[in-house]
Write a protein that holds these residues in place. Structure first.
Motif, PDB file in Angstrom:
ATOM      1  N   GLU A  41       0.879  -1.170   0.000  1.00  0.00           N
ATOM      2  CA  GLU A  41       0.000   0.000   0.000  1.00  0.00           C
ATOM      3  C   GLU A  41       0.917   1.220   0.000  1.00  0.00           C
ATOM      4  OE1 GLU A  41      -4.231   1.493   1.152  1.00  0.00           O
ATOM      5  OE2 GLU A  41      -3.408  -0.155  -0.013  1.00  0.00           O
ATOM      6  N   SER A  97      -3.326   1.851  -3.765  1.00  0.00           N
ATOM      7  CA  SER A  97      -3.458   3.256  -3.343  1.00  0.00           C
ATOM      8  C   SER A  97      -2.502   4.182  -4.094  1.00  0.00           C
ATOM      9  CB  SER A  97      -3.246   3.413  -1.829  1.00  0.00           C
ATOM     10  OG  SER A  97      -4.358   2.925  -1.135  1.00  0.00           O
ATOM     11  N   SER A 155      -7.723   1.421  -2.460  1.00  0.00           N
ATOM     12  CA  SER A 155      -7.048   0.957  -1.245  1.00  0.00           C
ATOM     13  C   SER A 155      -7.246  -0.536  -1.055  1.00  0.00           C
ATOM     14  CB  SER A 155      -7.596   1.705  -0.030  1.00  0.00           C
ATOM     15  OG  SER A 155      -7.070   1.164   1.160  1.00  0.00           O
TER      16      SER A 155
END
Length: 206
Positions: free
Chosen positions: A12, A44, A67
């Protein structure tokens, strides 16, 4: 026999930008993931972020703007978290399909960037007490859950020195996996980047 689900390794991306340091690490993860038959997903990623050349065409990298919490079933996701109380084990390869890393892990000193993901309620596992770079953390996780090598059986070196020139060397404040020749495994181009930026100080690399 039911074929095993392909493991997915997700970073992420927690920065609005993508530094050269991270770019080399992500490219290394992508190449190793491709060779190992696992997925590597960068999640993300801002729509405004243009991937550098070495990442834009690398095999084995999937880019997702959403996300991670919107992409996967939360109980099947394991967050690699330095603050977790339980170490990652080969048995976790049966429990989880997705292994999540908060980029950038390799902060010195650590800034606990993973806390942003911890708040989302993912179950966490630790990779020992010593800080690792993102590519090392993914490499170690893959060795544990795919190759079934216990955490304490993986060969490491802590704080290796990188020779910058004849007279100067830089200590890398992280734990690395050793290759068959006993050298720390670093992304392709990383030593050159360290040498190039050594005059600016190591802190500017991160």
């Amino acid at each position: 026999m039911v074929s095993p689900i392909k493991k997915t390794f997700v970073v992420e991306h927690l920065d609005p930008e993508l530094e050269a340091w991270s770019s080399l690490e992500y490219a290394s993860i992508a190449r190793e993931s491709q060779a190992s038959g696992v997925r590597f997903l960068l999640s993300s990623v801002p729509n405004t972020l243009k991937l550098p050349e070495n990442l834009a065409h690398v095999q084995g990298l999937e880019v997702e703007h959403d996300s991670v919490e919107n992409l996967f079933d939360k109980p099947r996701v394991c967050l690699l978290d330095p603050a977790a109380t339980q170490e990652l084990s080969p048995a976790d390869g049966d429990k989880f399909d997705v292994f999540l890393f908060g980029g950038i892990l390799g902060d010195d000193p650590p800034r606990d960037r993973t806390s942003e993901l911890r708040k989302k309620g993912f179950e966490g596992r630790r990779l020992g007490p010593v800080q690792m770079t993102t590519d090392t953390a993914v490499r170690v996780t893959r060795m544990i859950v795919q190759d079934r090598i216990p955490l304490d059986k993986i060969p490491y070196v802590d704080n290796p020195e990188i020779k910058v020139d004849e007279h100067e060397s830089t200590e890398m404040p992280f734990r690395y996996v050793l290759d068959k020749e006993g050298k720390p495994i670093m992304p392709e181009g990383m030593v050159d980047l360290i040498k190039k930026d050594s005059e600016r100080g190591f802190g500017d690399l991160i």
